[in-house]
Design a protein around this motif. Structure first.
Motif, short mmCIF file in Angstrom:
data_model
loop_
_atom_site.label_atom_id
_atom_site.label_comp_id
_atom_site.label_asym_id
_atom_site.label_seq_id
_atom_site.Cartn_x
_atom_site.Cartn_y
_atom_site.Cartn_z
N THR A 293 0.84 -1.19 0.00
CA THR A 293 0.00 0.00 0.00
C THR A 293 0.88 1.24 0.00
O THR A 293 2.11 1.15 0.07
CB THR A 293 -0.96 0.01 1.21
OG1 THR A 293 -1.96 1.04 1.01
CG2 THR A 293 -0.22 0.28 2.51
N ASP A 294 0.25 2.38 -0.04
CA ASP A 294 0.96 3.65 0.07
C ASP A 294 1.48 3.83 1.50
O ASP A 294 0.77 3.54 2.47
CB ASP A 294 0.02 4.81 -0.28
CG ASP A 294 0.69 6.16 -0.16
OD1 ASP A 294 1.86 6.27 -0.54
OD2 ASP A 294 0.03 7.10 0.31
N GLN A 295 2.69 4.29 1.63
CA GLN A 295 3.27 4.58 2.94
C GLN A 295 3.63 6.06 2.98
O GLN A 295 4.71 6.46 2.54
CB GLN A 295 4.51 3.71 3.19
CG GLN A 295 4.23 2.22 3.23
CD GLN A 295 3.39 1.81 4.43
OE1 GLN A 295 3.31 2.52 5.42
NE2 GLN A 295 2.77 0.64 4.35
N PRO A 296 2.73 6.90 3.50
CA PRO A 296 3.00 8.35 3.51
C PRO A 296 4.18 8.69 4.41
O PRO A 296 4.50 7.94 5.33
CB PRO A 296 1.69 8.94 4.05
CG PRO A 296 1.07 7.84 4.82
CD PRO A 296 1.44 6.57 4.11
N PRO A 297 4.81 9.82 4.17
CA PRO A 297 6.00 10.22 4.95
C PRO A 297 5.61 10.74 6.33
O PRO A 297 5.73 11.93 6.64
CB PRO A 297 6.64 11.31 4.10
CG PRO A 297 5.49 11.91 3.36
CD PRO A 297 4.53 10.78 3.08
N LEU A 298 5.14 9.84 7.18
CA LEU A 298 4.75 10.18 8.55
C LEU A 298 5.79 9.66 9.52
O LEU A 298 6.46 8.66 9.24
CB LEU A 298 3.38 9.59 8.86
CG LEU A 298 2.19 10.17 8.09
CD1 LEU A 298 0.93 9.35 8.36
CD2 LEU A 298 1.96 11.63 8.46
N PRO A 299 5.91 10.26 10.69
CA PRO A 299 6.85 9.77 11.70
C PRO A 299 6.36 8.47 12.31
O PRO A 299 5.21 8.06 12.09
CB PRO A 299 6.87 10.89 12.74
CG PRO A 299 5.54 11.56 12.59
CD PRO A 299 5.21 11.50 11.13
N PRO A 300 7.20 7.79 13.09
CA PRO A 300 6.77 6.55 13.74
C PRO A 300 5.63 6.80 14.72
O PRO A 300 5.43 7.93 15.20
CB PRO A 300 8.03 6.09 14.47
CG PRO A 300 9.17 6.79 13.81
CD PRO A 300 8.62 8.09 13.34
N ALA A 301 4.89 5.74 15.02
CA ALA A 301 3.87 5.82 16.06
C ALA A 301 4.55 6.11 17.40
O ALA A 301 5.68 5.70 17.66
CB ALA A 301 3.08 4.52 16.13
#
Length: 411
Positions: A293-301
């Protein structure tokens, strides 16, 4: 060395998804988020990508913008060898009308088959949760010489009346198709189970072209399950493929045959909850056959204490990228990308879509919260069924569903 057959994949993604309302108020059913980071269509596309079948068209129709954008942003193959995943909207090539059904959708897009000239065509649904190696089904189809092969899954006979049931002989030839009947026929040699159609098909190309092309005026076959498969069954060219025999790399034995039709709110909720079990019925962590799937450039949980030092507690849950649990309690839940659960909030047996904000002291129990909803401080959902029914959509199981972008206010 035998030459591999040329395969074209057609994904049927034009369904309206009325039974998933309000999750389909603003999006096509295959675009509904699932498991936090995914869309429903990612599971079918991942199976074909992992199998190396890389010429894929996705037939869309209703509210397709978010689905089209997801495909165009996520599903990109190298064009060097002519590979592609492309959404194809209803083009009205046969006249000024929408798709009348799954078979009509293919009939209106026969130009795609003519352009690609495949030996066989895989026609699969876009909104089921499962892992499958489609190469094995194609191999069985080619070896049998069938005009069409229908994937089916064994289900207990008591549950089979909710499905279209395939009647076959001992050699796998389909001799009857029974749509949601009270007394469905059992599998050959097994009186306790029936073969339920999964809505996935492999066609010999000319067979598909001929059967969806109307033989005359007012003789159009509009639906694959209701019209096409019965017609090919009468011709004696339809065979069944038992999905429970499919062997997926990296899959645990207890997952064999896992397939969920998430066409209702309760089925959708239950399939999501399968992911958070201690030993999940469907394991997302299979590197040998990943769900892509798409993996947006977000920080870790992030899990942290709240601003006043309140401890965070998270158990049996999925926390997606960019999510934050700050001094809150999260149990048996899925927290979507970019969602935030503030201190002293409790989220239990619930699904949060991307961008949800849960304010301090809120209580969420057995609910589904769509994108970008802000749950106010101290707000309650899932604890007062009568009050919830006045405000939200409630499923048959009592799951409260809050629609996308809803503004929640205390009474």
């Amino acid at each position: 060395m035998a030459v591999a057959p040329r395969i074209l994949v057609i994904i049927l993604a034009g369904g309206e998804g009325k039974r998933l309302l309000p999750l389909t108020n603003d999006r096509a059913k295959p675009a509904v988020p699932f498991g936090g980071s995914y869309r429903l269509i990612d599971f079918a596309l991942s199976n074909f990508a992992n199998a190396g079948y890389l010429k894929i068209v996705v037939l869309t129709q209703y509210k397709s913008h978010s689905l089209d954008r997801h495909i165009s942003q996520t599903w990109r193959f190298s064009t060097l060898l002519g590979n592609y995943v492309t959404p194809v909207p209803a083009q009205m090539r046969r006249g000024p009308y929408w798709f009348l059904g799954s078979a009509d959708a293919i009939y209106q897009n026969l130009n795609l088959i003519g352009d690609e000239r495949p030996d066989h065509v895989c026609v699969f649904g876009a909104d089921h949760i499962y892992r499958m190696d489609p190469r094995q089904m194609v191999e069985a189809h080619v070896e049998s010489g069938a005009g069409v092969t229908v994937a089916a899954i064994p289900v207990p006979r008591a549950e089979a009346k909710a499905f279209g049931v395939i009647e076959s002989d001992a050699d796998g030839r389909i001799i009857g198709f029974h749509e949601k009947v009270d007394e469905p026929p059992s599998m050959p040699g097994d009186e306790t189970r029936c073969l339920a159609s999964m809505g996935n098909y492999v066609f010999e190309t000319q067979t598909l072209v001929d059967v969806v092309t109307p033989p005359g005026v007012d003789q159009q076959r509009t639906d694959i399950g209701g019209d096409v498969i019965p017609a090919l069954t009468r011709e004696g060219v339809a065979r069944v493929y038992d999905f429970s025999t499919n062997d997926v790399p990296g899959q645990d034995e207890h997952e064999r045959g896992y397939w969920r039709d998430v066409g209702t709110l309760d089925a959708y909720y239950a399939a999501n909850m399968d992911l958070v079990a201690p030993v999940p019925e469907f394991n997302l962590y299979n590197d040998a056959w990943p769900v892509l799937t798409d993996q947006p450039p977000l920080p870790p949980a992030k899990i942290s204490r709240g601003p006043g030092g309140e401890p965070a507690s998270v158990g049996a849950s999925l926390l997606c990228q960019g999510s934050i649990v700050s001094g809150a309690h999260v149990e048996r839940s899925i927290v979507g990308p970019g969602s935030y659960v503030d201190h002293d909030a409790h989220v239990v047996d619930s699904i949060l879509f991307p961008g949800v904000r849960v304010a301090p002291g809120a209580r969420l129990h057995r609910c589904v919260i769509d994108k970008n909803v802000v749950v106010p401080a101290g707000y309650r959902i899932g604890l007062d069924p009568e009050h919830d029914a006045e405000r939200f959509t409630i499923s048959d199981w009592g799951i409260a569903v809050v629609e996308k972008d809803r503004t929640l206010e205390h009474p």
